[in-house]
Design a protein around this motif. Sequence first.
Motif, PDB file in Angstrom:
ATOM      1  N   PRO A   1      -1.201   8.580 -19.683  1.00  0.00           N
ATOM      2  CA  PRO A   1       0.239   8.474 -18.809  1.00  0.00           C
ATOM      3  C   PRO A   1      -0.111   8.921 -17.608  1.00  0.00           C
ATOM      4  O   PRO A   1      -0.688   9.853 -17.306  1.00  0.00           O
ATOM      5  N   ARG A   2       0.600   8.250 -16.692  1.00  0.00           N
ATOM      6  CA  ARG A   2       0.551   9.044 -15.154  1.00  0.00           C
ATOM      7  C   ARG A   2       2.005   9.189 -14.729  1.00  0.00           C
ATOM      8  O   ARG A   2       2.859   8.371 -15.414  1.00  0.00           O
ATOM      9  N   SER A   3       2.108  10.140 -14.024  1.00  0.00           N
ATOM     10  CA  SER A   3       3.173  10.356 -13.583  1.00  0.00           C
ATOM     11  C   SER A   3       4.035   9.618 -12.441  1.00  0.00           C
ATOM     12  O   SER A   3       3.130   8.659 -11.856  1.00  0.00           O
ATOM     13  N   ALA A   4       5.283   9.401 -12.298  1.00  0.00           N
ATOM     14  CA  ALA A   4       5.972   8.366 -11.320  1.00  0.00           C
ATOM     15  C   ALA A   4       5.104   8.792 -10.032  1.00  0.00           C
ATOM     16  O   ALA A   4       4.629   7.603  -9.241  1.00  0.00           O
ATOM     17  N   GLU A   5       5.128   9.900  -9.584  1.00  0.00           N
ATOM     18  CA  GLU A   5       4.342  10.164  -8.246  1.00  0.00           C
ATOM     19  C   GLU A   5       2.911   9.683  -8.365  1.00  0.00           C
ATOM     20  O   GLU A   5       2.387   9.521  -7.339  1.00  0.00           O
ATOM     21  N   GLY A   6       2.191  10.027  -9.565  1.00  0.00           N
ATOM     22  CA  GLY A   6       0.847   9.380  -9.423  1.00  0.00           C
ATOM     23  C   GLY A   6       0.864   7.824  -9.229  1.00  0.00           C
ATOM     24  O   GLY A   6       0.157   7.450  -8.687  1.00  0.00           O
ATOM     25  N   TYR A   7       1.690   7.022 -10.008  1.00  0.00           N
ATOM     26  CA  TYR A   7       2.049   5.591  -9.418  1.00  0.00           C
ATOM     27  C   TYR A   7       2.209   5.439  -8.220  1.00  0.00           C
ATOM     28  O   TYR A   7       1.785   4.732  -7.422  1.00  0.00           O
ATOM     29  N   ARG A   8       3.226   6.059  -7.478  1.00  0.00           N
ATOM     30  CA  ARG A   8       3.559   6.066  -6.247  1.00  0.00           C
ATOM     31  C   ARG A   8       2.330   6.313  -5.238  1.00  0.00           C
ATOM     32  O   ARG A   8       2.054   5.485  -4.267  1.00  0.00           O
ATOM     33  N   ARG A   9       1.544   7.226  -5.571  1.00  0.00           N
ATOM     34  CA  ARG A   9       0.254   7.631  -4.934  1.00  0.00           C
ATOM     35  C   ARG A   9      -0.763   6.573  -4.926  1.00  0.00           C
ATOM     36  O   ARG A   9      -1.208   6.225  -3.946  1.00  0.00           O
ATOM     37  N   TRP A  10      -0.890   6.008  -5.962  1.00  0.00           N
ATOM     38  CA  TRP A  10      -1.977   5.116  -6.299  1.00  0.00           C
ATOM     39  C   TRP A  10      -1.464   3.833  -5.560  1.00  0.00           C
ATOM     40  O   TRP A  10      -2.286   3.290  -4.879  1.00  0.00           O
ATOM     41  N   ALA A  11      -0.375   3.226  -5.671  1.00  0.00           N
ATOM     42  CA  ALA A  11       0.179   2.238  -4.924  1.00  0.00           C
ATOM     43  C   ALA A  11       0.264   2.257  -3.345  1.00  0.00           C
ATOM     44  O   ALA A  11      -0.395   1.433  -2.670  1.00  0.00           O
ATOM     45  N   ALA A  12       0.221   3.596  -2.909  1.00  0.00           N
ATOM     46  CA  ALA A  12       0.072   3.663  -1.472  1.00  0.00           C
ATOM     47  C   ALA A  12      -1.275   3.692  -0.947  1.00  0.00           C
ATOM     48  O   ALA A  12      -1.519   3.134   0.030  1.00  0.00           O
ATOM     49  N   GLU A  13      -2.056   4.176  -1.860  1.00  0.00           N
ATOM     50  CA  GLU A  13      -3.563   4.196  -1.545  1.00  0.00           C
ATOM     51  C   GLU A  13      -4.015   2.742  -1.764  1.00  0.00           C
ATOM     52  O   GLU A  13      -4.969   2.308  -0.910  1.00  0.00           O
ATOM     53  N   GLN A  14      -3.606   1.983  -2.676  1.00  0.00           N
ATOM     54  CA  GLN A  14      -3.935   0.640  -2.754  1.00  0.00           C
ATOM     55  C   GLN A  14      -3.795  -0.266  -1.576  1.00  0.00           C
ATOM     56  O   GLN A  14      -4.322  -1.031  -0.857  1.00  0.00           O
ATOM     57  N   ALA A  15      -2.369  -0.014  -0.954  1.00  0.00           N
ATOM     58  CA  ALA A  15      -1.655  -0.726   0.163  1.00  0.00           C
ATOM     59  C   ALA A  15      -2.537  -0.488   1.209  1.00  0.00           C
ATOM     60  O   ALA A  15      -2.568  -1.609   2.236  1.00  0.00           O
ATOM     61  N   VAL A  16      -3.375   0.622   1.493  1.00  0.00           N
ATOM     62  CA  VAL A  16      -4.150   0.574   2.987  1.00  0.00           C
ATOM     63  C   VAL A  16      -5.739   0.404   2.671  1.00  0.00           C
ATOM     64  O   VAL A  16      -6.444   0.638   3.338  1.00  0.00           O
ATOM     65  N   LYS A  17      -5.968   0.370   1.347  1.00  0.00           N
ATOM     66  CA  LYS A  17      -7.412   0.477   0.790  1.00  0.00           C
ATOM     67  C   LYS A  17      -7.985  -1.061   1.372  1.00  0.00           C
ATOM     68  O   LYS A  17      -7.356  -2.308   1.111  1.00  0.00           O
ATOM     69  N   GLU A  18      -9.019  -0.891   2.110  1.00  0.00           N
ATOM     70  CA  GLU A  18      -9.730  -1.922   2.478  1.00  0.00           C
ATOM     71  C   GLU A  18     -10.811  -2.591   1.499  1.00  0.00           C
ATOM     72  O   GLU A  18     -11.157  -1.879   0.648  1.00  0.00           O
ATOM     73  N   PRO A  19     -11.088  -3.811   1.597  1.00  0.00           N
ATOM     74  CA  PRO A  19     -11.935  -4.412   0.524  1.00  0.00           C
ATOM     75  C   PRO A  19     -13.373  -3.988   0.867  1.00  0.00           C
ATOM     76  O   PRO A  19     -13.629  -3.701   1.936  1.00  0.00           O
ATOM     77  N   VAL A  20     -14.046  -3.836  -0.320  1.00  0.00           N
ATOM     78  CA  VAL A  20     -15.628  -3.276  -0.280  1.00  0.00           C
ATOM     79  C   VAL A  20     -16.153  -4.661  -0.338  1.00  0.00           C
ATOM     80  O   VAL A  20     -16.332  -4.967  -1.491  1.00  0.00           O
ATOM     81  N   GLY A  21     -16.747  -5.230   0.896  1.00  0.00           N
ATOM     82  CA  GLY A  21     -17.309  -6.554   0.584  1.00  0.00           C
ATOM     83  C   GLY A  21     -16.253  -7.688  -0.026  1.00  0.00           C
ATOM     84  O   GLY A  21     -15.420  -7.864   0.437  1.00  0.00           O
ATOM     85  N   ASP A  22     -16.766  -8.231  -0.911  1.00  0.00           N
ATOM     86  CA  ASP A  22     -15.636  -9.253  -1.649  1.00  0.00           C
ATOM     87  C   ASP A  22     -15.172  -8.881  -2.853  1.00  0.00           C
ATOM     88  O   ASP A  22     -14.641  -9.423  -3.516  1.00  0.00           O
ATOM     89  N   GLU A  23     -14.799  -7.416  -2.969  1.00  0.00           N
ATOM     90  CA  GLU A  23     -14.417  -6.864  -4.122  1.00  0.00           C
ATOM     91  C   GLU A  23     -12.874  -6.357  -3.593  1.00  0.00           C
ATOM     92  O   GLU A  23     -12.952  -5.480  -2.706  1.00  0.00           O
ATOM     93  N   PHE A  24     -11.813  -6.946  -4.239  1.00  0.00           N
ATOM     94  CA  PHE A  24     -10.673  -6.392  -3.901  1.00  0.00           C
ATOM     95  C   PHE A  24      -9.555  -6.627  -5.059  1.00  0.00           C
ATOM     96  O   PHE A  24      -9.923  -7.280  -6.173  1.00  0.00           O
ATOM     97  N   GLN A  25      -8.499  -5.883  -5.045  1.00  0.00           N
ATOM     98  CA  GLN A  25      -7.391  -6.382  -5.930  1.00  0.00           C
ATOM     99  C   GLN A  25      -6.271  -6.890  -5.293  1.00  0.00           C
ATOM    100  O   GLN A  25      -5.673  -6.346  -4.224  1.00  0.00           O
TER     101      GLN A  25
END
Length: 193
Positions: free
Chosen positions: A42-66
């Motif tokens: 299980p992940r905390s609400a803050e953990g989900y908030r942090r993960w989503a915020a990181e994903q929002a600014v994460k650049e693709p690595v080559g052609d690997e992306f979410q």
Amino acid sequence: MGSIWTGDRVSLRGIEPEDWRAFQHIDADTSDMRAVDVIHPPRSAEGYRRWAAEQAVKEPVGDEFQLAVHSRADDVLVGALSTTGTDQRAGRFGYGIGIGREHQRRGYATEAVVLLLRYMFGERRYHKCSVGVHAFNEASLALHRALGFEEEGRLREHEFFAGRHHDVVVLGMTTDEFADRHGFGAVAESGVD
């Protein structure tokens, strides 16, 4: 003007920081989590908030992306998909997709996969897509067969969870097989002469 990332039912988009609640909700169902990947602690609400915020600014690595899978009719996030194992030299890649339980059986996964494959085959010049599906996941096997994937083999007792080892079915599709079944759309539709 249209977008290669938009279909009739879904659009594919980057993950936004406010998506954290939807991902937390999807992860709350253990069987959904297992069907997509493995069960995570299980992940905390803050953990989900942090993960989503990181994903929002994460650049693709080559052609690997979410990407987030967004329902156009309901205006909600219904799942996610990501590319994996991209190999430009060999021209192959894989992907994973997960749609939340309450959004399944509406054609979202089918359309999201076609949009992704159209991009990877038609714009990034990949030749083959391979996916691994847990042998017990009949819905995912049916989805991939309906999309035109061919079964290429079985990895026996390949993954461990729920107290035992499980088989993984390997399926593949080439760019020509995709084009024959789904097409790439007219060049004029994209504004290219």
